[in-house]
Design a protein around this motif. Sequence first.
Motif, PDB file in Angstrom:
ATOM      1  N   UNK A 171       0.834  -1.205   0.000  1.00 31.24           N
ATOM      2  CA  UNK A 171       0.000   0.000   0.000  1.00 31.24           C
ATOM      3  C   UNK A 171       0.865   1.250   0.000  1.00 31.24           C
ATOM      4  N   UNK A 172       0.459   2.244  -0.790  1.00 33.41           N
ATOM      5  CA  UNK A 172       1.118   3.545  -0.795  1.00 33.41           C
ATOM      6  C   UNK A 172       0.102   4.603  -1.209  1.00 33.41           C
ATOM      7  N   UNK A 173      -0.119   5.585  -0.333  1.00 37.58           N
ATOM      8  CA  UNK A 173      -0.980   6.733  -0.636  1.00 37.58           C
ATOM      9  C   UNK A 173      -2.383   6.330  -1.109  1.00 37.58           C
ATOM     10  N   UNK A 174      -2.970   5.381  -0.396  1.00 37.89           N
ATOM     11  CA  UNK A 174      -4.348   4.997  -0.701  1.00 37.89           C
ATOM     12  C   UNK A 174      -4.515   4.060  -1.876  1.00 37.89           C
ATOM     13  N   UNK A 175      -3.410   3.530  -2.357  1.00 46.22           N
ATOM     14  CA  UNK A 175      -3.481   2.581  -3.466  1.00 46.22           C
ATOM     15  C   UNK A 175      -2.661   1.340  -3.137  1.00 46.22           C
ATOM     16  N   UNK A 176      -3.086   0.215  -3.700  1.00 41.62           N
ATOM     17  CA  UNK A 176      -2.371  -1.044  -3.553  1.00 41.62           C
ATOM     18  C   UNK A 176      -1.634  -1.347  -4.844  1.00 41.62           C
ATOM     19  N   UNK A 177      -0.351  -1.614  -4.728  1.00 42.24           N
ATOM     20  CA  UNK A 177       0.480  -1.935  -5.883  1.00 42.24           C
ATOM     21  C   UNK A 177       0.760  -3.435  -5.868  1.00 42.24           C
ATOM     22  N   UNK A 178       0.319  -4.118  -6.913  1.00 45.37           N
ATOM     23  CA  UNK A 178       0.353  -5.575  -6.985  1.00 45.37           C
ATOM     24  C   UNK A 178       1.348  -6.012  -8.058  1.00 45.37           C
ATOM     25  N   UNK A 179       2.295  -6.857  -7.670  1.00 41.81           N
ATOM     26  CA  UNK A 179       3.320  -7.335  -8.602  1.00 41.81           C
ATOM     27  C   UNK A 179       2.768  -8.477  -9.447  1.00 41.81           C
ATOM     28  N   UNK A 180       2.573  -8.233 -10.730  1.00 42.01           N
ATOM     29  CA  UNK A 180       2.073  -9.249 -11.660  1.00 42.01           C
ATOM     30  C   UNK A 180       3.255 -10.004 -12.256  1.00 42.01           C
ATOM     31  N   UNK A 181       3.533 -11.188 -11.738  1.00 43.60           N
ATOM     32  CA  UNK A 181       4.737 -11.911 -12.162  1.00 43.60           C
ATOM     33  C   UNK A 181       4.589 -12.560 -13.530  1.00 43.60           C
ATOM     34  N   UNK A 182       3.355 -12.997 -13.846  1.00 41.84           N
ATOM     35  CA  UNK A 182       3.182 -13.772 -15.073  1.00 41.84           C
ATOM     36  C   UNK A 182       4.003 -15.038 -15.047  1.00 41.84           C
ATOM     37  N   UNK A 190       5.299  -7.700 -16.827  1.00 37.81           N
ATOM     38  CA  UNK A 190       6.227  -6.630 -16.447  1.00 37.81           C
ATOM     39  C   UNK A 190       5.477  -5.435 -15.883  1.00 37.81           C
ATOM     40  N   UNK A 191       4.418  -5.703 -15.096  1.00 31.94           N
ATOM     41  CA  UNK A 191       3.604  -4.603 -14.579  1.00 31.94           C
ATOM     42  C   UNK A 191       3.292  -4.751 -13.098  1.00 31.94           C
ATOM     43  N   UNK A 192       3.006  -3.607 -12.488  1.00 31.77           N
ATOM     44  CA  UNK A 192       2.333  -3.540 -11.201  1.00 31.77           C
ATOM     45  C   UNK A 192       0.913  -3.055 -11.468  1.00 31.77           C
ATOM     46  N   UNK A 193      -0.074  -3.792 -10.993  1.00 38.64           N
ATOM     47  CA  UNK A 193      -1.445  -3.279 -11.038  1.00 38.64           C
ATOM     48  C   UNK A 193      -1.626  -2.266  -9.920  1.00 38.64           C
ATOM     49  N   UNK A 194      -2.313  -1.168 -10.228  1.00 33.97           N
ATOM     50  CA  UNK A 194      -2.608  -0.141  -9.234  1.00 33.97           C
ATOM     51  C   UNK A 194      -4.093  -0.243  -8.891  1.00 33.97           C
ATOM     52  N   UNK A 195      -4.395  -0.570  -7.631  1.00 36.17           N
ATOM     53  CA  UNK A 195      -5.772  -0.773  -7.182  1.00 36.17           C
ATOM     54  C   UNK A 195      -6.139   0.319  -6.190  1.00 36.17           C
ATOM     55  N   UNK A 196      -7.191   1.068  -6.489  1.00 35.15           N
ATOM     56  CA  UNK A 196      -7.695   2.088  -5.567  1.00 35.15           C
ATOM     57  C   UNK A 196      -8.373   1.394  -4.387  1.00 35.15           C
ATOM     58  N   UNK A 197      -7.941   1.723  -3.166  1.00 35.47           N
ATOM     59  CA  UNK A 197      -8.477   1.035  -1.995  1.00 35.47           C
ATOM     60  C   UNK A 197      -9.955   1.339  -1.798  1.00 35.47           C
ATOM     61  N   UNK A 198     -10.361   2.585  -2.017  1.00 32.70           N
ATOM     62  CA  UNK A 198     -11.749   2.961  -1.744  1.00 32.70           C
ATOM     63  C   UNK A 198     -12.737   2.315  -2.706  1.00 32.70           C
ATOM     64  N   UNK A 199     -12.416   2.285  -3.981  1.00 32.27           N
ATOM     65  CA  UNK A 199     -13.327   1.687  -4.962  1.00 32.27           C
ATOM     66  C   UNK A 199     -13.036   0.208  -5.175  1.00 32.27           C
ATOM     67  N   UNK A 200     -11.873  -0.228  -4.770  1.00 26.53           N
ATOM     68  CA  UNK A 200     -11.367  -1.581  -4.988  1.00 26.53           C
ATOM     69  C   UNK A 200     -11.478  -1.972  -6.462  1.00 26.53           C
ATOM     70  N   UNK A 201     -10.966  -1.060  -7.294  1.00 28.20           N
ATOM     71  CA  UNK A 201     -10.897  -1.279  -8.733  1.00 28.20           C
ATOM     72  C   UNK A 201      -9.476  -1.022  -9.216  1.00 28.20           C
ATOM     73  N   UNK A 202      -9.067  -1.747 -10.252  1.00 25.74           N
ATOM     74  CA  UNK A 202      -7.777  -1.470 -10.864  1.00 25.74           C
ATOM     75  C   UNK A 202      -7.884  -0.167 -11.643  1.00 25.74           C
ATOM     76  N   UNK A 203      -6.986   0.780 -11.335  1.00 32.71           N
ATOM     77  CA  UNK A 203      -7.065   2.098 -11.972  1.00 32.71           C
ATOM     78  C   UNK A 203      -5.867   2.377 -12.876  1.00 32.71           C
ATOM     79  N   UNK A 204      -4.953   1.430 -12.983  1.00 26.86           N
ATOM     80  CA  UNK A 204      -3.804   1.637 -13.852  1.00 26.86           C
ATOM     81  C   UNK A 204      -2.766   0.555 -13.685  1.00 26.86           C
ATOM     82  N   UNK A 205      -1.702   0.657 -14.492  1.00 26.58           N
ATOM     83  CA  UNK A 205      -0.577  -0.264 -14.405  1.00 26.58           C
ATOM     84  C   UNK A 205       0.717   0.532 -14.513  1.00 26.58           C
ATOM     85  N   UNK A 206       1.761   0.020 -13.868  1.00 28.89           N
ATOM     86  CA  UNK A 206       3.079   0.630 -13.901  1.00 28.89           C
ATOM     87  C   UNK A 206       4.056  -0.386 -14.489  1.00 28.89           C
ATOM     88  N   UNK A 207       4.866   0.047 -15.444  1.00 23.68           N
ATOM     89  CA  UNK A 207       5.826  -0.852 -16.082  1.00 23.68           C
ATOM     90  C   UNK A 207       7.079  -0.989 -15.217  1.00 23.68           C
TER      91      UNK A 207
END
Length: 363
Positions: A171-182, A190-207
């Motif tokens: 968790x960082x600043x109200x978001x959960x960063x999830x390591x997608x290993x594949x 090669x991504x981290x999923x970014x999940x908003x804690x309040x809505x519990x929805x994926x809101x982006x990905x980080x390479x």
Amino acid sequence: MKKKYLLLALCSLMTVSFVSCDNEDDPKPDVPTEISTTGVYLLNSGKMYSNNSTLDYYNPETKKLTTKVFAAANGRGLGDTANDMLIYGSKMYIAVSESAIIEVTDLSGKSLKTISPKDESNVPQQPRMLTAVDGNVYVTLFDGHLACIDTTSMEIVKKVKVGPNPEGVCELNGKLYVANSGGYNLVQDSTLSVVDINTFEEVGKVIVTINPKTVQKDDKGNLYVLSLGNWGNIGNELQRLNVTTGDREVIAANSQIVSTLYNDKIYIYSAKQENWVVTDYDFKVYDIEKGEIEEKSFITDGTKVEKTYCMSSDPVTGNVYIGTSDYTNTGDMFIFSPEGKLIDQLALSGLNPMGAYFLTTEK
């Protein structure tokens, strides 16, 4: 003097919410006058498909190791391939991946509930790694989901689809960063999923570098992502990621990297391998403030630690726990002071130690 237990841990091993905010596991606003580490749990995954995971307990004051405490408390084994553990409030959560269960216990290791996550087709889902945020526990499920556990009911209350074969979560600043290993794919993710804690929805990905495994954070808003690469021309890489600017910097790279973060330091085991045999290794310290790796070795007393498998850091004392494994024999746990001097060496009850997990008490 009345004592209460609380979690002081880093991401996996991290600490808003909307479910069960009035339960005993919620962080309390009181500022403790004194905090001490009163016990350390040592989780051993065992050999996959051998159903031989174990849990040991170490008393840092008496230096006594008690082995197989889960089996002693419950009259049964822990299961097949314990992958991660989290101590949060008055409970402990143990993700046992091949058994597809999350054991919820009290602080002595006595089982309170066994959670068995399943998908919509009633197929078991394998839990991998855990974190906690304000009264909820979050666990990655290897089929591509992140689940939220209510700590009062000890039930999974919601899930969100993330990337393939997720591992670490932070968790960082109200978001959960999830390591997608594949990890099950021909080409790793090669991504981290970014999940908003309040809505519990994926809101982006980080390479990031392919096959991310663990995610930790410092107190300056940076994430530290360990990626395992492709076991070929791309090795392990430890990356510093600024989620605000998107800047990413590789701070360590080698055939094998193992690390743990404590305050403004990251302790790093870095090994070179040829044909899966370690030919050279060292233990270094990355100074977060300076943004550089120190020249001197972390281990200062000449102790040799072969076949490093995991590293954890005591959030109170800063002691570093280094677990070893040869995949055949039971592992050892070496305990070093922040100055790099050996405090103790423990003979564990199981193969493949996954880490040390700390019971802390405020007075």
